[in-house]
Design a protein around this motif. Structure first.
Motif, short mmCIF file in Angstrom:
data_model
loop_
_atom_site.label_atom_id
_atom_site.label_comp_id
_atom_site.label_asym_id
_atom_site.label_seq_id
_atom_site.Cartn_x
_atom_site.Cartn_y
_atom_site.Cartn_z
N LEU A 189 0.86 -1.18 0.00
CA LEU A 189 0.00 0.00 0.00
C LEU A 189 0.90 1.24 0.00
CD1 LEU A 189 -2.62 -1.11 2.67
CD2 LEU A 189 -2.77 -1.28 0.20
N PHE A 190 0.43 2.31 -0.64
CA PHE A 190 1.20 3.55 -0.65
C PHE A 190 0.92 4.30 0.63
CE2 PHE A 190 1.35 3.92 -5.58
CZ PHE A 190 2.04 2.74 -5.62
N GLY B 25 -3.78 -7.82 8.70
CA GLY B 25 -4.92 -8.42 8.03
C GLY B 25 -5.75 -7.40 7.29
N MET B 26 -5.93 -6.23 7.92
CA MET B 26 -6.71 -5.18 7.27
C MET B 26 -6.00 -4.67 6.02
SD MET B 26 -7.86 -3.26 10.70
CE MET B 26 -8.69 -1.83 10.15
N ARG B 27 -4.69 -4.54 6.13
CA ARG B 27 -3.92 -4.07 4.97
C ARG B 27 -4.11 -5.02 3.79
NH1 ARG B 27 0.91 -0.72 6.41
NH2 ARG B 27 1.70 -1.45 4.42
N GLN B 28 -4.11 -6.32 4.11
CA GLN B 28 -4.26 -7.31 3.05
C GLN B 28 -5.64 -7.19 2.40
OE1 GLN B 28 -1.36 -8.69 3.05
NE2 GLN B 28 -1.63 -9.86 1.17
N ARG B 29 -6.65 -6.90 3.22
CA ARG B 29 -7.99 -6.73 2.69
C ARG B 29 -8.06 -5.50 1.78
NH1 ARG B 29 -12.12 -6.55 7.39
NH2 ARG B 29 -10.37 -7.31 8.61
N ASN C 183 -10.51 6.80 5.45
CA ASN C 183 -9.68 8.01 5.45
C ASN C 183 -8.41 7.85 6.28
OD1 ASN C 183 -11.22 9.63 3.71
ND2 ASN C 183 -12.70 9.95 5.36
N SER C 184 -8.15 6.63 6.78
CA SER C 184 -6.92 6.41 7.54
C SER C 184 -5.77 6.15 6.58
CB SER C 184 -7.05 5.20 8.45
OG SER C 184 -8.23 5.25 9.19
N TYR C 185 -4.57 6.25 7.13
CA TYR C 185 -3.39 5.92 6.34
C TYR C 185 -2.91 4.52 6.70
CZ TYR C 185 -3.26 10.67 4.66
OH TYR C 185 -3.59 11.84 4.05
N PRO C 186 -2.33 3.80 5.73
CA PRO C 186 -1.97 2.38 5.93
C PRO C 186 -1.21 2.05 7.21
CG PRO C 186 -1.67 2.98 3.65
CD PRO C 186 -2.04 4.24 4.37
N PRO C 187 -0.24 2.91 7.66
CA PRO C 187 0.49 2.51 8.87
C PRO C 187 -0.41 2.31 10.10
CG PRO C 187 1.65 4.27 7.76
CD PRO C 187 0.34 4.12 7.05
N ASN C 188 -1.64 2.84 10.07
CA ASN C 188 -2.53 2.68 11.21
C ASN C 188 -3.35 1.40 11.15
OD1 ASN C 188 -1.69 5.23 12.04
ND2 ASN C 188 -3.26 6.20 10.79
#
Lengths: 262, 248
Positions: free
Chosen positions: B82-83, B133-137, B124-129
């Motif tokens: 993710l960017f 598992g959520m990132r993968q989704r 509206n969150s940024y990926p580091p937060n």
């Protein structure tokens, strides 16, 4: 409210930071006092070493009779112009090199040689070609900052995460899209840290340029002072330069802080 | 069932200054619409190469690849990548932006996906937060956003720890099934392949050729975590394990 342990922990950190600041201040104060005392008791020759009192007197004198601020502004102006030009040219050239691998390969040995060449060696040529005026000072400073900018930013472009690159390609992104959507944003902090180096490089270049040709600027003051053996003037110039360098550095730091908020 | 993909005698040779390497050879198979195919094989055998070729990231040397007409391909990579300077929503819109397909309708589709799969509060969150598992989704929704017919998954869970991996593969499987996509997944995890796929293609070590194809038939086939409890599971594991040239 924090627990007692945490309060003590915070206190400890505060105390530590305070000690660091105190020591820093003590060193400079002691240095200045020692310098002045040695001068007052004639243990050192103020003709060669100058003294804090002389320096202050010289700066006040410059302020009253000569154009102190003019000298300062000229140096800052030259630095900012060459910094801005260096940054712009650096980013543009790095972009071209990234865009066209062939050009990058061809130009690589030239860049390497230019980078390792002490640019001050080109001073005489620049003076002859550009003329003994402000222009050649800016060219001098530009030469010093631009090569390293190109190399650093190009390197940053090339070390972009390969998996992110693959992702962009899997969406069939064009080179332009990869540049604007991936390369620039992912290199943001790299570009900022290049700017930090760049601003001091520009200042070095400007002072060197002023040593060689100018009739104005802090570099000129220092050079002129040494030629007429007025060490008070030389030392004053160096002190002013220290202050300018510090202010510029913290300015870039401040801009960085403001911009990297995400 | 209609065929979505036909591959015939695919071949790939890598050239370097010193050498040429035959990476994939004699690779043929046909895939039905809605099917979930897993490709397993020893590491470095050329599994990922096949996906890269299917996706158009690499040129094939020889052979024939035929997708059903107007088939759109989605590719999901080993890391979520993710960017971090884009919000979750903007990350999901990346593919649409690149293809100049971003409009009210496609954006609503992405918002609906985020909503359905429990991410609407984070759009509206940024990926580091986000958790792994959520990132993968999010990465999956980014792939689904362009509404592909077939998904190519390249070891999609290999960056996750074991527990997360089980949960996420369950998650991803449900999403893929409810969106009705065909899938080719490359993995080195046999259990993962058996629990998710309808068919498993076993590759030999380099150059990758098809060694054997298993149809996976489990009683009470449902979600990957449940499938692991099926009584045939261990049997398939045993069979496939024997076929793969693992060297220690």
């Amino acid at each position: 409210m924090y627990s007692l342990e945490h309060q003590q922990y915070l206190k400890k950190i505060k105390r530590h930071n305070f000690l660091v600041r105190l020591t820093q201040l003590s060193i400079i104060t002691l240095f200045i006092i020692l310098w002045q005392v040695l001068a007052d008791y004639r243990l050192i020759n103020t003709f060669i070493t100058s003294s804090p009192k002389h320096i202050i007197k010289t700066i006040i004198n410059l302020h009253q009779t000569h154009n102190l601020y003019n000298h300062i502004l000229i140096t800052i102006y030259e630095t900012i112009i060459s910094f801005a030009l260096g940054t712009m040219i650096g980013i543009v050239v790095a972009t071209i090199l990234w865009w066209n691998r062939f050009i990058a390969k061809v130009i690589d040995p030239y860049l390497t040689i230019l980078n390792s060449l002490p640019k001050v060696a080109l001073g005489p040529i620049i003076i002859i070609w550009v003329g003994a005026a402000m222009d050649s000072i800016i060219v001098m400073a530009l030469l010093i900052s631009v090569i390293i900018t190109i190399i650093d930013i190009y390197h940053g472009f090339n070390s972009v995460n390969p998996i992110k690159l693959k992702l962009m390609q899997s969406f069939k992104a064009t080179k332009r899209q990869i540049y604007f959507k991936l390369l620039l944003p992912s290199n943001f902090s790299n570009i900022i840290s290049t700017l930090k180096i760049n601003i001091s490089m520009s200042l070095i270049g400007v002072i060197m340029g002023e040593f060689l040709v100018s009739k104005q600027g802090i570099g000129y003051l220092i050079m002129y002072g040494s030629q007429v053996f007025n060490l008070d003037l030389v030392m004053s110039g160096i002190i002013i330069l220290c202050i300018i360098a510090a202010i510029m550095y913290y300015l870039v730091l401040y801009v960085e802080k403001r911009l990297t908020k995400y | 069932m209609t065929k979505i993909l036909k591959i015939k005698d695919l071949r790939k040779i890598y050239h370097t200054k010193r050498d040429e390497t035959l990476a994939v050879d004699n690779f043929s198979f046909t895939m039905s619409d809605g099917e979930f195919v897993a490709i397993v094989g020893p590491s470095g055998c050329g599994k990922s190469t096949i996906l890269s070729i299917l996706c158009g990231l690499e040129e094939k040397t020889d052979g024939e690849i035929k997708f059903r007409e107007n088939t759109k391909i989605g590719y999901m990579l080993q890391q979520d990548s993710l960017f971090e300077w884009r919000t979750v929503l903007d990350n999901c819109l990346l593919g649409l932006e690149i293809n100049h397909n971003l409009n009210e309708e496609t954006k609503n589709y992405v918002l609906k996906l985020l909503n359905t799969y429990g991410l609407s509060n984070f759009s509206n969150s940024y990926p580091p937060n986000l958790s792994g598992g959520m990132r993968q989704r999010v990465a999956l929704i980014r792939t689904l956003a362009t509404n592909p017919d077939i998904l190519l998954l390249d070891e999609p869970f290999s960056a996750l720890d074991y527990q997360t991996r089980l949960a996420v593969s369950d998650d991803v499987f449900k999403i893929i099934k409810s969106e009705g996509k065909s899938v080719i997944m490359v993995t080195h995890d046999l259990a993962e392949a058996i629990s998710m796929a309808d068919r498993i293609i076993i590759l030999s070590k380099r150059p990758a050729t098809i060694k054997k194809i298993f149809n996976i038939e489990l009683t009470d086939k449902s979600t990957p975590i449940n499938n692991r409890k099926a009584k045939e599971f261990a049997h398939y594991y045993e069979l496939i394990w024997k076929e793969i040239d693992y060297h220690v």
